[in-house]
Design a protein around this motif. Structure first.
Motif, PDB file in Angstrom:
ATOM      1  N   ILE A 194      33.578 -59.574   3.800  1.00  7.14           N
ATOM      2  CA  ILE A 194      33.978 -59.540   2.383  1.00  7.14           C
ATOM      3  C   ILE A 194      34.087 -60.959   1.823  1.00  7.14           C
ATOM      4  O   ILE A 194      34.751 -61.821   2.401  1.00  7.14           O
ATOM      5  CB  ILE A 194      35.316 -58.797   2.218  1.00  7.14           C
ATOM      6  CG1 ILE A 194      35.164 -57.339   2.673  1.00  7.14           C
ATOM      7  CG2 ILE A 194      35.807 -58.848   0.776  1.00  7.14           C
ATOM      8  CD1 ILE A 194      36.467 -56.564   2.709  1.00  7.14           C
ATOM      9  N   GLY A 195      33.444 -61.168   0.669  1.00  6.68           N
ATOM     10  CA  GLY A 195      33.516 -62.475   0.008  1.00  6.68           C
ATOM     11  C   GLY A 195      34.255 -62.443  -1.313  1.00  6.68           C
ATOM     12  O   GLY A 195      34.682 -63.481  -1.818  1.00  6.68           O
ATOM     13  N   LEU A 196      34.413 -61.231  -1.887  1.00 14.15           N
ATOM     14  CA  LEU A 196      35.053 -61.111  -3.209  1.00 14.15           C
ATOM     15  C   LEU A 196      35.826 -59.795  -3.283  1.00 14.15           C
ATOM     16  O   LEU A 196      35.306 -58.749  -2.914  1.00 14.15           O
ATOM     17  CB  LEU A 196      33.995 -61.145  -4.319  1.00 14.15           C
ATOM     18  CG  LEU A 196      34.473 -60.849  -5.748  1.00 14.15           C
ATOM     19  CD1 LEU A 196      35.361 -61.992  -6.257  1.00 14.15           C
ATOM     20  CD2 LEU A 196      33.276 -60.645  -6.686  1.00 14.15           C
ATOM     21  N   ILE A 197      37.056 -59.869  -3.763  1.00 12.14           N
ATOM     22  CA  ILE A 197      37.839 -58.663  -4.076  1.00 12.14           C
ATOM     23  C   ILE A 197      38.280 -58.766  -5.524  1.00 12.14           C
ATOM     24  O   ILE A 197      38.921 -59.752  -5.917  1.00 12.14           O
ATOM     25  CB  ILE A 197      39.064 -58.511  -3.158  1.00 12.14           C
ATOM     26  CG1 ILE A 197      38.631 -58.403  -1.692  1.00 12.14           C
ATOM     27  CG2 ILE A 197      39.885 -57.287  -3.559  1.00 12.14           C
ATOM     28  CD1 ILE A 197      39.798 -58.317  -0.712  1.00 12.14           C
ATOM     29  N   VAL A 198      37.903 -57.777  -6.320  1.00 13.52           N
ATOM     30  CA  VAL A 198      38.283 -57.726  -7.746  1.00 13.52           C
ATOM     31  C   VAL A 198      39.245 -56.566  -7.941  1.00 13.52           C
ATOM     32  O   VAL A 198      39.013 -55.458  -7.432  1.00 13.52           O
ATOM     33  CB  VAL A 198      37.045 -57.529  -8.643  1.00 13.52           C
ATOM     34  CG1 VAL A 198      37.457 -57.228 -10.089  1.00 13.52           C
ATOM     35  CG2 VAL A 198      36.152 -58.758  -8.609  1.00 13.52           C
ATOM     36  N   VAL A 199      40.333 -56.805  -8.670  1.00 11.53           N
ATOM     37  CA  VAL A 199      41.261 -55.731  -9.058  1.00 11.53           C
ATOM     38  C   VAL A 199      41.266 -55.701 -10.586  1.00 11.53           C
ATOM     39  O   VAL A 199      41.928 -56.519 -11.227  1.00 11.53           O
ATOM     40  CB  VAL A 199      42.679 -55.959  -8.509  1.00 11.53           C
ATOM     41  CG1 VAL A 199      43.568 -54.758  -8.837  1.00 11.53           C
ATOM     42  CG2 VAL A 199      42.646 -56.206  -7.007  1.00 11.53           C
ATOM     43  N   ASP A 200      40.486 -54.790 -11.161  1.00 13.22           N
ATOM     44  CA  ASP A 200      40.401 -54.694 -12.619  1.00 13.22           C
ATOM     45  C   ASP A 200      41.610 -53.929 -13.166  1.00 13.22           C
ATOM     46  O   ASP A 200      42.109 -53.012 -12.516  1.00 13.22           O
ATOM     47  CB  ASP A 200      39.104 -53.978 -13.007  1.00 13.22           C
ATOM     48  CG  ASP A 200      38.828 -54.062 -14.500  1.00 13.22           C
ATOM     49  OD1 ASP A 200      39.268 -55.046 -15.127  1.00 13.22           O
ATOM     50  OD2 ASP A 200      38.184 -53.145 -15.033  1.00 13.22           O
ATOM     51  N   GLU A 201      42.051 -54.295 -14.362  1.00 13.23           N
ATOM     52  CA  GLU A 201      43.250 -53.682 -14.967  1.00 13.23           C
ATOM     53  C   GLU A 201      44.401 -53.729 -13.958  1.00 13.23           C
ATOM     54  O   GLU A 201      45.044 -52.722 -13.647  1.00 13.23           O
ATOM     55  CB  GLU A 201      42.985 -52.230 -15.402  1.00 13.23           C
ATOM     56  CG  GLU A 201      41.757 -52.036 -16.261  1.00 13.23           C
ATOM     57  CD  GLU A 201      41.928 -52.608 -17.673  1.00 13.23           C
ATOM     58  OE1 GLU A 201      43.003 -53.155 -17.983  1.00 13.23           O
ATOM     59  OE2 GLU A 201      40.972 -52.524 -18.450  1.00 13.23           O
ATOM     60  N   CYS A 202      44.682 -54.944 -13.472  1.00 18.49           N
ATOM     61  CA  CYS A 202      45.618 -55.104 -12.354  1.00 18.49           C
ATOM     62  C   CYS A 202      47.053 -54.726 -12.715  1.00 18.49           C
ATOM     63  O   CYS A 202      47.908 -54.637 -11.825  1.00 18.49           O
ATOM     64  CB  CYS A 202      45.569 -56.535 -11.823  1.00 18.49           C
ATOM     65  SG  CYS A 202      46.036 -57.792 -13.051  1.00 18.49           S
TER      66      CYS A 202
END
Length: 815
Positions: free
Chosen positions: A392-400
């Motif tokens: 894994i290189g990126l973790i995005v949490v949208d509407e965190c």
């Protein structure tokens, strides 16, 4: 060699030592799924670590290895141990979330009937249990549970076992999921060799025609093809294909297929790549630089419509180019189909979808493809965080800021906090995105623990829509007793005239929020929860589609208890029993009455219980097959609807006066997000906010889209009262059908905690309670709670036993 296992028994904490049999030693690694004895039963377990020594004498041996490849990656194991430590959940419960549903199995007890003629006239449970086993044969405990809702049948079963009426034995059910295979056909010779045999395939004309058609079809197929497709295209049958196989012309074999939920999602046709604004370019550059120099966490604070998703897409693109993968978390998949389509279109064939509504087979296949490195992007709700991507290189949490990232059932954890921790363990970049980040998230960014990136403007030419606040007290004084203010009614008419769209938001379901007797004052409440029942009105259709009389049902939104609307008051028998308040059903009915020509849709929990209902309603509205969308909290999600030029908020006050330190923040976030659905194109737009308390600071800041102002004011309020981010919370809840028993247990726990605070020198930690919860009764059980507030309340609770207690570290509410 020895192995430490987290066994799949949720109530069991800690790890247990086992010996590794010599024949399994070369194959076992940390993260592998095995079976092992535990007491008198066989259980599944995950190997946490391998060791050359054991802390106990003569540990039992591991029985079998269920999968040669580890189920958990090293970073996943590390995350599980950190989460178990920080949330005080059993390690096995955390590990269990990382194993696909259907693959993970818990030990159970199988019951079988020995005496068929036995009768127990004094026990209705015995009779039901015996009748069930007579009809169905041997059943496992969890199967029997589905027939005995809220009934403790196990004591009766144990009594029948002692009497010799039943037999019981410990069992470990086999995994419910496995790879799916289909039968396929493929040409086994060169096309030239097949052509040479074409004229001698059958003894009759019909047989020759079928086999020739099948062979010609397979000559044109470079890959193995499903037999059903061959039958449909050529008219042949299995005997024809078996004959061709015997002649050596084709191969018949089984081929694995993947159950892919994204096959149902319509691909979005993308035009030329969007050009970034200067603010977007700057934010993206900061994230890309972090990939190269030092992975870190970011808070991407951007107003609604500022283009956060495009930044996620480009960051994921760079990660994939470097040979790594991206994890994209969204609050609820069903409510964010537009974001899913954008990722599927940008990365065709590389995206996996994970959420709770998928079938076990779909989740299992996506999980295996992720583990094998065949997917570059996983997008999904909270549970997607535990997908076993290898690098894994990126973790995005949208509407965190969204509350759905908090798991409110055991094991309790916050996926936003877990994502940041997981990114550190993976050496990945973490991006938290929101137009309304929580006070704690913003405070963390302001004090340098994570980097703050800002997108203050929308990407389109439009600005944030102006908000008109309507004081409903003045409307009442002017004689308007309807649901809609004059301003909102006129604005709806204008939108319909311009053939645009409007959203009408209300934070309530149903037709009326409570039922009240005018004579004696009795309010009809749920017998299980003691909360007011909500009126729902449904028109039922007969087979010939004529409307039958409406049915009036009273429903509890907490435990689903329901009953018919009474004609008289159950307390005083008065006929003066009426409904009060309003819900989304009544708002929809009022709009239809005012604007009969308008096409109206309602989007709330009641209209979206069927599979794919969210997608159907949203697609209808996005395609302008409806003019007005009436809905509840679902409308606050990240929807991009260019034709929406008006958002009407019917009652902005809902939720403001709850006795919870986070109540004002929740209302502000919801109103700001809903308001952001308007004016997302060059058409512009506006918002009309109706309220009885226009002076409240949360509503004033929401009306001004003033996130900074709200943060400053709310931070002062939190500091004054000593709530997060200036302290941490731990919440303990006890439930019992007997209120006196619940109170007694809560007082005992409070006394224990007082002693622990004094003995441990926790002078800065405060004990609040014991007190009844705000929702004091739920599902027939009384609720009492104790709250700890201090620098690290989890440290106070470590090494304590909480058998029947609900324990939450950093809860999102204390209701």
């Amino acid at each position: 060699m020895f192995a430490r296992l987290a066994v799949n028994i949720p109530a069991i904490s800690g790890v247990f030592d086992y010996t590794v049999p010599a024949e399994l030693a070369p194959h076992l690694r940390a993260g592998c799924l095995v079976t092992a004895p535990f007491g008198n039963q066989t259980v599944q377990g995950i190997i946490v670590e391998l060791s050359e020594s054991s802390l106990i004498a003569n540990p039992k041996p591991i029985l079998d290895l269920l999968d040669p490849a580890p189920l958990l990656t090293p970073p996943q194991l590390a995350l599980a141990m950190r989460l178990a430590d920080s949330t005080l959940n059993p390690l096995s419960a955390i590990v269990g979330m990382m194993i696909p549903t259907g693959l993970s199995q818990q030990a159970d007890i199988s019951y079988e009937l020995r005496v068929t003629s036995y009768e127990e006239k004094t026990s209705a449970i015995s009779t039901r249990l015996i009748n069930l086993l007579t009809e169905r044969g041997p059943l496992r405990g969890r199967q029997i549970d589905s027939h005995f809702a809220k009934v403790d049948w196990r004591k009766t079963a144990n009594m029948l076992v002692k009497k010799g009426v039943l037999t019981s034995k410990n069992v470990l059910p086999p995994p419910r999921v496995r790879p799916k295979n289909i039968r396929v056909a493929q040409l086994a010779v060169t096309p030239e060799a097949a052509q040479a045999e074409m004229n001698s395939l059958g003894s009759t004309k019909a047989t020759q025609t079928r086999r020739e058609a099948a062979l010609r079809f397979l000559i044109q197929q470079p890959e193995p093809i499903n037999l059903s497709w061959v039958y449909a295209q050529t008219g042949c049958n299995i005997s024809d294909l078996q004959e061709l196989e015997e002649r050596g012309l084709i191969r018949l074999f089984e081929n694995e297929i993947f159950r892919d939920p994204l096959e149902r999602i319509e691909k979005q046709v993308t035009s030329n790549e969007l050009s970034l604004t200067p603010e977007q370019s700057s934010a993206l550059q900061s994230i890309l630089s972090s990939f190269i120099f030092h992975p870190s966490s970011f808070l991407l604070y951007g107003v609604t419509g500022s283009g956060k998703t495009e930044i996620y897409l480009r960051a994921a693109e760079e990660v994939i180019k470097s040979g790594k993968q991206a994890l994209i978390l969204v609050p609820e998949i069903a409510l964010t189909p537009q974001a899913v389509r954008r990722f599927v279109s940008r990365f065709p064939g590389q995206v996996g979808l994970v959420h709770s509504k998928l079938s076990e087979g779909e989740r299992y296949d996506t999980w295996r493809r992720a583990r094998d490195g065949k997917l570059s992007v996983i997008i999904g709700a909270r549970s997607a965080l535990f997908s076993p991507l290898p690098n894994i290189g990126l973790i995005v949490v949208d509407e965190c800021h969204d509350s759905s990232y908090y798991q409110s059932e055991p094991p309790y954890y916050n996926a936003v906090i877990a994502a940041q921790e997981y990114a550190k363990l993976c050496g990945a970049v973490c991006v938290l995105g929101s137009a309304t980040p929580t006070v704690e998230q913003r405070y963390t960014a302001e004090h340098g623990h994570i980097q703050k990136l800002e997108l203050p403007n929308r990407v389109t030419d439009s600005n944030l829509p102006p908000v008109q606040v309507v004081d409903m007290r003045k409307e009442l004084k002017n004689g308007n007793r309807g649901i809609f203010s004059k301003a909102l009614a006129e604005s709806l008419a204008e939108v319909l005239e311009r053939k645009e769209q409007a959203i009408v938001y209300l934070n309530r379901r149903g037709t009326a929020t409570y039922i009240f007797c005018r004579d004696c004052g009795t309010t009809l409440k749920c017998p299980n929860c003691e909360t007011p029942l909500t009126l729902h009105v449904e028109s039922q259709k007969s087979k010939v589609n004529d409307l039958r009389p409406s049915t009036f049902d009273l429903l509890c939104h907490r435990c689903n208890y329901h009953r018919k609307m009474p004609k008289t008051c159950p307390a005083c028998a008065s006929a003066q029993i009426r409904e009060y308040g309003l819900g989304s059903e009544r708002v929809e009915a009022e709009i239809k009455s005012m604007f009969p020509q308008a096409r109206t849709l309602r989007w709330d929990w009641d209209t979206t219980r069927q599979k794919d209902a969210h997608e159907i309603i949203l697609t209808h509205f996005a395609n302008h097959q409806a003019d007005i969308l009436v809905g509840t909290q679902m409308l606050a999600k990240g929807l991009d609807l260019p034709l929406v030029t008006l958002v009407g908020i019917v009652l902005a006050d809902v939720g403001l006066n709850l006795p919870d330190p986070f109540a004002n923040e929740r209302v502000f976030q919801t109103l700001t997000q809903v308001a952001g659905r308007a004016g997302r194109s060059s058409r512009g737009g506006k918002v009309i906010m109706q309220t009885f308390t226009p002076e409240h600071y949360a509503l004033q800041f929401a009306a001004g889209h003033d996130v900074n102002g709200f943060y400053t004011r709310e931070l002062e309020y939190r500091k004054l009262l000593g709530y997060p981010p200036f302290a941490k919370l731990a919440r303990l809840e006890y439930k019992n059908v007997d209120n006196a028993k619940a109170e007694e247990e809560a007082k005992k726990m409070a006394d224990k905690l007082k002693l622990k605070l004094e003995a441990g020198g926790f002078r800065q930690t405060e004990l609040i309670g014991p007190v009844p919860c705000f929702f004091a009764k739920e599902n027939g059980e009384y609720r009492w709670q104790v709250v700890l507030r201090g620098p690290d309340p989890a440290a106070v609770l470590k090494d304590m036993r909480f058998n029947d207690w609900r324990l939450e570290i950093d809860p999102i509410n204390i209701l």
